[in-house]
Design an enzyme around this catalytic site. Structure first.
Site, PDB file in Angstrom:
ATOM      1  N   ASN A 106      17.533 -55.710  33.183  1.00  0.00           N
ATOM      2  CA  ASN A 106      18.696 -55.008  33.743  1.00  0.00           C
ATOM      3  C   ASN A 106      18.639 -54.790  35.245  1.00  0.00           C
ATOM      4  OD1 ASN A 106      19.868 -54.829  31.243  1.00  0.00           O
ATOM      5  ND2 ASN A 106      19.169 -52.757  30.822  1.00  0.00           N
ATOM      6  N   ASP A 160      20.290 -35.749  27.763  1.00  0.00           N
ATOM      7  CA  ASP A 160      19.066 -35.029  27.389  1.00  0.00           C
ATOM      8  C   ASP A 160      19.292 -33.521  27.511  1.00  0.00           C
ATOM      9  OD1 ASP A 160      17.467 -37.617  27.416  1.00  0.00           O
ATOM     10  OD2 ASP A 160      18.157 -37.520  29.489  1.00  0.00           O
ATOM     11  N   HIS A 188      14.515 -40.242  32.457  1.00  0.00           N
ATOM     12  CA  HIS A 188      15.253 -40.351  31.189  1.00  0.00           C
ATOM     13  C   HIS A 188      14.458 -41.303  30.291  1.00  0.00           C
ATOM     14  CE1 HIS A 188      18.370 -40.752  28.231  1.00  0.00           C
ATOM     15  NE2 HIS A 188      18.467 -42.036  28.451  1.00  0.00           N
TER      16      HIS A 188
HETATM   17  N1  LIG Z   1      21.312 -42.600  30.326  1.00  0.00           N
HETATM   18  C1  LIG Z   1      21.634 -42.347  29.066  1.00  0.00           C
HETATM   19  O1  LIG Z   1      21.617 -41.188  28.639  1.00  0.00           O
HETATM   20  C2  LIG Z   1      22.016 -43.448  28.125  1.00  0.00           C
HETATM   21  C3  LIG Z   1      22.005 -44.754  28.531  1.00  0.00           C
HETATM   22  N2  LIG Z   1      22.351 -45.765  27.678  1.00  0.00           N
HETATM   23  C4  LIG Z   1      22.329 -47.131  28.209  1.00  0.00           C
HETATM   24  O2  LIG Z   1      23.642 -47.535  28.577  1.00  0.00           O
HETATM   25  C5  LIG Z   1      23.703 -48.965  28.598  1.00  0.00           C
HETATM   26  C6  LIG Z   1      24.951 -49.451  27.882  1.00  0.00           C
HETATM   27  O3  LIG Z   1      24.863 -49.127  26.514  1.00  0.00           O
HETATM   28  P1  LIG Z   1      25.928 -49.681  25.455  1.00  0.00           P
HETATM   29  O4  LIG Z   1      27.322 -49.462  25.938  1.00  0.00           O
HETATM   30  O5  LIG Z   1      25.526 -49.148  24.151  1.00  0.00           O
HETATM   31  O6  LIG Z   1      25.583 -51.231  25.495  1.00  0.00           O
HETATM   32  P2  LIG Z   1      26.492 -52.460  25.039  1.00  0.00           P
HETATM   33  O7  LIG Z   1      25.585 -53.644  24.908  1.00  0.00           O
HETATM   34  O8  LIG Z   1      27.358 -52.086  23.895  1.00  0.00           O
HETATM   35  O9  LIG Z   1      27.439 -52.656  26.300  1.00  0.00           O
HETATM   36  C7  LIG Z   1      26.941 -53.048  27.539  1.00  0.00           C
HETATM   37  C8  LIG Z   1      28.033 -53.837  28.206  1.00  0.00           C
HETATM   38  O10 LIG Z   1      27.603 -54.127  29.528  1.00  0.00           O
HETATM   39  C9  LIG Z   1      28.116 -55.413  29.845  1.00  0.00           C
HETATM   40  N3  LIG Z   1      27.394 -55.963  30.987  1.00  0.00           N
HETATM   41  C10 LIG Z   1      26.209 -56.610  31.011  1.00  0.00           C
HETATM   42  N4  LIG Z   1      25.913 -57.011  32.264  1.00  0.00           N
HETATM   43  C11 LIG Z   1      26.927 -56.590  33.048  1.00  0.00           C
HETATM   44  C12 LIG Z   1      27.197 -56.713  34.435  1.00  0.00           C
HETATM   45  N5  LIG Z   1      26.388 -57.374  35.253  1.00  0.00           N
HETATM   46  N6  LIG Z   1      28.347 -56.176  34.897  1.00  0.00           N
HETATM   47  C13 LIG Z   1      29.195 -55.536  34.085  1.00  0.00           C
HETATM   48  N7  LIG Z   1      28.991 -55.401  32.754  1.00  0.00           N
HETATM   49  C14 LIG Z   1      27.876 -55.923  32.255  1.00  0.00           C
HETATM   50  C15 LIG Z   1      27.942 -56.211  28.549  1.00  0.00           C
HETATM   51  O11 LIG Z   1      28.781 -57.351  28.532  1.00  0.00           O
HETATM   52  C16 LIG Z   1      28.341 -55.176  27.515  1.00  0.00           C
HETATM   53  O12 LIG Z   1      29.721 -55.235  27.189  1.00  0.00           O
HETATM   54  C17 LIG Z   1      22.393 -49.447  27.969  1.00  0.00           C
HETATM   55  O13 LIG Z   1      21.484 -49.815  28.984  1.00  0.00           O
HETATM   56  C18 LIG Z   1      21.893 -48.212  27.227  1.00  0.00           C
HETATM   57  O14 LIG Z   1      20.509 -48.221  27.040  1.00  0.00           O
HETATM   58  C19 LIG Z   1      22.741 -45.512  26.391  1.00  0.00           C
HETATM   59  C20 LIG Z   1      22.776 -44.211  25.937  1.00  0.00           C
HETATM   60  C21 LIG Z   1      22.396 -43.094  26.760  1.00  0.00           C
HETATM   61  O1  LIG Z   2      17.584 -44.276  23.723  1.00  0.00           O
HETATM   62  C1  LIG Z   2      18.253 -45.205  24.209  1.00  0.00           C
HETATM   63  O2  LIG Z   2      17.828 -46.336  24.407  1.00  0.00           O
HETATM   64  C2  LIG Z   2      19.654 -44.875  24.620  1.00  0.00           C
HETATM   65  C3  LIG Z   2      19.539 -43.679  25.442  1.00  0.00           C
HETATM   66  O3  LIG Z   2      19.191 -43.724  26.601  1.00  0.00           O
HETATM   67  C4  LIG Z   2      19.657 -42.383  24.773  1.00  0.00           C
HETATM   68  O4  LIG Z   2      20.198 -42.282  23.658  1.00  0.00           O
HETATM   69  O5  LIG Z   2      19.185 -41.405  25.361  1.00  0.00           O
END
Ligand SMILES: NC(=O)C1=CN([C@@H]2O[C@H](COP(=O)(O)OP(=O)(O)OC[C@H]3O[C@@H](n4cnc5c(N)ncnc54)[C@H](O)[C@@H]3O)[C@@H](O)[C@H]2O)C=CC1
Ligand SMILES: O=C([O-])CC(=O)C(=O)O
Length: 329
Positions: A106, A160, A188
């Site tokens: 990423n 969190d 995180h």
């Molecule tokens: N900080 C936090 O508390 C949390 C963070 N996350 C993170 O959020 C991120 C997204 O999660 P989801 O929506 O579930 O994943 P997902 O896989 O459903 O969606 C991610 C999207 O990003 C797009 N993508 C990939 N590269 C890209 C780029 N260069 N430019 C624009 N779009 C791009 C993909 O095509 C996909 O549609 C993950 O890294 C996940 O681990 C998830 C939950 C909590």
């Molecule tokens: O745990 C993961 O990978 C997604 C995330 O960041 C969360 O749910 O806090």
């Protein structure tokens, strides 16, 4: 109240989090019912068709606050003039992975997007990073956007923070609104430190109200820190609606300010406060006002908390070394 639409970019807009986040943003959760919003949605080319479908659904909601939607795969076009950029798009982890395992997959996304924001975002832009590993991705974006003030970047630890409030409410029978001054320190990740020693329940010290160090150490902290993994285990994919909700909470409080007598957790660039190495994007207790944050100062940190904060910030320093090695910063 301004009637000029706030331009909000969301990356990864066709993903799981996007599917919940866009509808919250468009319906007024961020700015209220009186301020229009324009959505600028970035995706990779193969996901644009799915994103067109999501936009059809946004249209079908007839949201009064949604002033326009633009989609595309060119970051410089989508970020042009944006006031808020929510960087969600990144690969999620699967079972058995730590979020740090996503760094090489990423990290490059945030190099390119940091550069694009640097070139075309509005002068007042604020950037919230949700995509994992969020803290270090924010560091990568910040480092690649040298003309944007560093304090405009933040990584999401609000999920969190919300989880910690919810667990504490369930343990004590308090309502979530009685709980104030929750803090998540550090990364995180599983090393994060949810701190009950400065939190309050109905104005009383939360650790004293709980009165159970064993629960605090062996149940509360690991439950909050490993909640993301527990959700992956249960759902088969990572948290999405709760992540979207926390993304909205964090952006709303950043732009609108924190209430008197409370604070929130945000991962922001360290100025060395509480011994956190300068320049790392680490979670702190912060108050916000008029779109600016400041780290709450003067909290006593005992040996238990010191060790937890140091462990999490050491992990952040390792991640910084890894992305330096990868040439991303
Ligand atoms: N900080 C936090 O508390 C949390 C963070 N996350 C993170 O959020 C991120 C997204 O999660 P989801 O929506 O579930 O994943 P997902 O896989 O459903 O969606 C991610 C999207 O990003 C797009 N993508 C990939 N590269 C890209 C780029 N260069 N430019 C624009 N779009 C791009 C993909 O095509 C996909 O549609 C993950 O890294 C996940 O681990 C998830 C939950 C909590
Ligand atoms: O745990 C993961 O990978 C997604 C995330 O960041 C969360 O749910 O806090």
């Amino acid at each position: 109240m301004s009637s000029t639409p706030l331009k909000v970019a969301v990356t990864g807009a066709a993903g799981q989090i996007g599917y919940s986040l866009l509808f919250r943003l468009a319906s007024g959760s961020l700015l209220g019912a009186d301020r229009p919003i324009e959505l600028r949605l970035l995706e990779i080319t193969p996901a644009l068709k799915a994103l067109e479908g999501v936009v059809m659904e946004l249209d079908d909601c007839a949201f009064p606050t949604l002033a326009g939607v633009e989609i595309g795969d060119d970051a410089e076009k989508i970020f042009d003039g944006v006031n808020l950029a929510l960087l969600v798009g990144a690969r999620p982890r699967g079972p058995g992975m730590e979020r740090g395992d996503l760094l090489s997959a990423n990290g490059a996304i945030f190099t390119a997007q940091g550069k694009a924001l640097n070139n075309v975002a509005a002068d007042d832009v604020r950037i919230g990073v949700t995509g994992n590993p969020a803290n270090t991705n924010a560091l990568i974006a910040m480092t690649n956007a040298p003309d944007i003030p560093q304090e405009r970047f933040s990584a999401l630890t609000r999920l969190d923070h919300n989880r910690a409030i919810s667990q504490l409410a369930a343990k004590t029978g308090a309502s979530v609104t009685d709980i104030k001054k929750m803090t998540i320190w550090g990364n995180h990740s599983a090393t994060q430190y949810p701190d009950l020693f400065h939190a309050e329940i109905g104005g009383k010290n939360a650790a004293e109200v709980v009165g159970d160090q064993d629960w605090l150490e062996n149940t509360f902290i690991p439950t909050v820190a490993k909640r993301g993994a527990a959700i992956i285990e249960a759902r088969g994919s990572s948290s999405a609606a709760s992540a979207a909700s926390a993304t909205v909470d964090a952006a709303r409080d950043w732009l609108h300010g924190t209430p008197e007598g409370d604070w929130v957790s945000m991962a922001v660039v360290s100025d060395g406060s509480y011994g956190v190495p300068e320049g790392l994007i680490s979670s702190f207790p912060v108050t916000t006002k008029d779109g600016d944050w400041s780290i709450v100062q003067g909290l006593d940190i005992d040996d238990f908390s010191r060790a937890k904060i140091d462990a999490s910030t050491a992990e952040l320093a390792d991640e910084r070394a890894a992305v330096t090695e990868l040439g991303l910063i």
